[in-house]
Design a protein around this motif. Sequence first.
Motif, short mmCIF file in Angstrom:
data_model
loop_
_atom_site.label_atom_id
_atom_site.label_comp_id
_atom_site.label_asym_id
_atom_site.label_seq_id
_atom_site.Cartn_x
_atom_site.Cartn_y
_atom_site.Cartn_z
N MET A 152 0.83 -1.21 0.00
CA MET A 152 0.00 0.00 0.00
C MET A 152 0.86 1.26 0.00
N THR A 153 2.02 1.20 0.69
CA THR A 153 2.82 2.42 0.87
C THR A 153 3.12 3.12 -0.46
N ASN A 154 3.43 2.34 -1.45
CA ASN A 154 3.79 2.97 -2.72
C ASN A 154 2.59 3.60 -3.42
N GLU A 155 1.40 3.39 -2.88
CA GLU A 155 0.24 4.07 -3.44
C GLU A 155 -0.10 5.33 -2.66
N ARG A 156 0.79 5.73 -1.77
CA ARG A 156 0.51 6.91 -0.97
C ARG A 156 1.52 8.02 -1.30
N ASP A 157 1.01 9.25 -1.51
CA ASP A 157 1.89 10.40 -1.70
C ASP A 157 2.39 10.91 -0.35
N ILE A 158 1.53 10.81 0.66
CA ILE A 158 1.94 11.22 2.00
C ILE A 158 1.56 10.13 2.99
N LEU A 159 2.30 10.06 4.08
CA LEU A 159 2.04 9.07 5.12
C LEU A 159 1.54 9.81 6.36
N ILE A 160 0.34 9.47 6.77
CA ILE A 160 -0.28 10.20 7.88
C ILE A 160 -0.04 9.49 9.21
N THR A 161 0.31 10.27 10.20
CA THR A 161 0.35 9.79 11.58
C THR A 161 -0.83 10.41 12.32
N GLU A 162 -1.68 9.55 12.84
CA GLU A 162 -2.84 10.00 13.61
C GLU A 162 -2.41 10.23 15.05
N VAL A 163 -2.66 11.44 15.56
CA VAL A 163 -2.14 11.78 16.89
C VAL A 163 -3.22 11.96 17.97
N ALA A 164 -4.46 11.60 17.64
CA ALA A 164 -5.53 11.78 18.64
C ALA A 164 -5.24 11.04 19.93
N LEU A 165 -4.55 9.92 19.83
CA LEU A 165 -4.26 9.12 21.04
C LEU A 165 -2.98 9.58 21.74
N ARG A 166 -2.40 10.68 21.27
CA ARG A 166 -1.25 11.26 21.97
C ARG A 166 -1.49 12.76 22.19
N ASP A 167 -1.44 13.57 21.14
CA ASP A 167 -1.71 15.00 21.32
C ASP A 167 -3.14 15.19 21.84
N GLY A 168 -4.04 14.35 21.36
CA GLY A 168 -5.44 14.42 21.79
C GLY A 168 -5.62 14.14 23.27
N SER A 169 -4.64 13.49 23.84
CA SER A 169 -4.68 13.18 25.25
C SER A 169 -4.75 14.47 26.09
N HIS A 170 -4.10 15.54 25.59
CA HIS A 170 -4.19 16.85 26.26
C HIS A 170 -5.65 17.32 26.36
N ALA A 171 -6.38 17.06 25.28
CA ALA A 171 -7.74 17.61 25.19
C ALA A 171 -8.71 16.91 26.14
N ILE A 172 -8.32 15.74 26.62
CA ILE A 172 -9.21 15.04 27.56
C ILE A 172 -8.49 14.76 28.87
N ASN A 173 -7.52 15.64 29.18
CA ASN A 173 -6.78 15.52 30.45
C ASN A 173 -6.20 14.13 30.68
N HIS A 174 -5.73 13.51 29.60
CA HIS A 174 -5.02 12.22 29.71
C HIS A 174 -5.88 11.13 30.35
N GLN A 175 -7.18 11.13 30.01
CA GLN A 175 -8.11 10.18 30.62
C GLN A 175 -8.46 9.01 29.71
N PHE A 176 -7.67 8.72 28.70
CA PHE A 176 -8.00 7.59 27.81
C PHE A 176 -8.06 6.27 28.58
N THR A 177 -9.04 5.45 28.20
CA THR A 177 -9.16 4.11 28.78
C THR A 177 -8.67 3.08 27.75
N VAL A 178 -8.41 1.88 28.22
CA VAL A 178 -7.99 0.81 27.31
C VAL A 178 -9.06 0.58 26.25
N ASP A 179 -10.33 0.58 26.65
CA ASP A 179 -11.41 0.35 25.68
C ASP A 179 -11.44 1.41 24.59
N GLN A 180 -11.28 2.65 25.00
CA GLN A 180 -11.28 3.72 24.00
C GLN A 180 -10.12 3.55 23.02
N VAL A 181 -8.96 3.24 23.55
CA VAL A 181 -7.79 3.06 22.68
C VAL A 181 -7.99 1.86 21.75
#
Lengths: 342, 342
Positions: free
Chosen positions: A1-30
């Motif tokens: 698949m990689t060679n069919e991508r012009d850009i490679l996206i890193t999703e950061v909701a589970l890291r930078d997004g952690s700030h937005a929910i005061n680092h309250q992620f649960t195992v189920d959510q992740v």
Amino acid sequence: MTNERDILITEVALRDGSHAINHQFTVDQVLNITKALNDANVPYIEVSHGDGLAGSSLQYGLSRTNELELIEAAVSVADKSKIAVLLLPGIGTLHELKEAAKLGAKMARIATHVTEADVAPQHIAYAKELGMETVGFLMMNHMAPVNKLVEQAKLMESYGADTVYVVDSAGYLLPDQVRERIRALKQSIGVNVGFHGHNNLSLAMANTLAAIEEGATRIDGSARCLGAGAGNTQTEVLIAVCERMGIKTGVDLYKMMDLAEDIVAPILQVPQEITRDSLTLGYAGVYSSFALHAKRAAAKFGVDSRDILIELGKRKVVGGQEDMIVDVAAEIAKEKNKVVLG
Amino acid sequence: MTNERDILITEVALRDGSHAINHQFTVDQVLNITKALNDANVPYIEVSHGDGLAGSSLQYGLSRTNELELIEAAVSVADKSKIAVLLLPGIGTLHELKEAAKLGAKMARIATHVTEADVAPQHIAYAKELGMETVGFLMMNHMAPVNKLVEQAKLMESYGADTVYVVDSAGYLLPDQVRERIRALKQSIGVNVGFHGHNNLSLAMANTLAAIEEGATRIDGSARCLGAGAGNTQTEVLIAVCERMGIKTGVDLYKMMDLAEDIVAPILQVPQEITRDSLTLGYAGVYSSFALHAKRAAAKFGVDSRDILIELGKRKVVGGQEDMIVDVAAEIAKEKNKVVLG
């Protein structure tokens, strides 16, 4: 698949997004979010405390769940996506890096202030030893002039980073500034160039497109904009815009839209709007951690906290120099009284 | 003050923003918001039903308060700002225009579909007779190729419009497309050129900056993003970005930030996030009124409403052609069954 991508996206909701929910992620959510991101064919998913491995602390905010458990959960359901971790030398150590690698994390993003790449060589070398893909993540990027950025990026490259990121931590940069920075890196380093934007000035998407046009191929996004300040470049919107522009991301648009709406949005405690506070941070170009200190100092000295933050931005004050905040407040109050008396 | 401004901003929270709160503005809210906008030195403030004068109806949504009362209230507290009204010929009539002018409205924005400027001449002429500044407001702008847009803008100019707007009603346009459109208008008409953006693709700010760079001098913004779809270019953020770029708006940044946070935000019933629905509308480039019809048809035919909306966008279906929605749904279902059976 990689060679069919012009850009490679890193999703950061589970890291930078952690700030937005005061680092309250649960195992189920992740588990749920990672499963859906994996199914949508997102290449990288970052999972860590908002301030990186070992960030959980009174100073940076305590995580509800040990992040190693969250990383383990994410790895367990990601059979296509790779799990990334963030590490700020000084907060996280080689020990946590090793633990994360053992659990199956495949990418280490080593983050330093834009002028302090020289704290990263050990961590980058060790991540490579552990078989991880490595990223040099140059934060508060606007605080260095372009030539200084280039110098620091070269350091990151020399340590073995596979990618160097321009990280607009404060959401301060304007599109032409992003363009100039990415262009300079493309001309001066041989490894991949990436961009991580924040939306404090409503320019995260514009800056991301400018970065892509200049040749950045590693791009961060956050589902439903979940991130510090006004949030990051909204991933599902970025995928839609890329589809419209013919930029291949390899990510399934509908699946990305659905997971943002049905799985991520319900977790948000407050929506990711551009508020007075986040706008002020982006306008001033300062650390979000300064906001509360500035408000306290503003109340004490009877001045506007925005004036304090703007002045701190002008003086390029960095984390650790919080005592400057009171000094600046006092100076502004003095100036103000002069004007009133004069 | 005007000669100290590079661009003249029209605040649309009290018109486009009316969509976001189901047309429930009260006299008190309009008084408070207008007072604050006037105090912040915003040159124009648009006050009308979301679909313009006389929009209050079962079809477009009933206003809580007669909009003429709202206009009167706004005029009563605006000693610097000018009050603008929107009128869509076919919904509003010369009668309402006269009433609005009598109450003290100083600008009439006559809005038509981008290919239907020819319904506007009477209204523009009458507004001028009433002594109002006039704007030709070309909506769903992306639906016309650039040469058609130019032709329609010339018509608006020939009717006497003082300004012609590119109105990206669906939040569909990309920055380069905005650039091309504004440039074409600057080259072919002699009156002011304006831009009105929506944020469905997270590009409202980028598009607005592109428009300004190409010479647009009339710009719409909405406090706290309050507007149809994902909302408009967020005014207080635009002022901040313009300050950073040295573009003079004449608007007081802190006052604009404060009114958005303290007066407008508390009115919002739901935050102006980019949701699955608003993103779909921007991606497909269709009327927001199609969304509900498409969902119904999707349920009936067992297809994805997004596929319907995207197809409607490709066919450039316009308001009044809602019967096409069921046809398209049926076709998609037929194709889908073929694939499944085949």
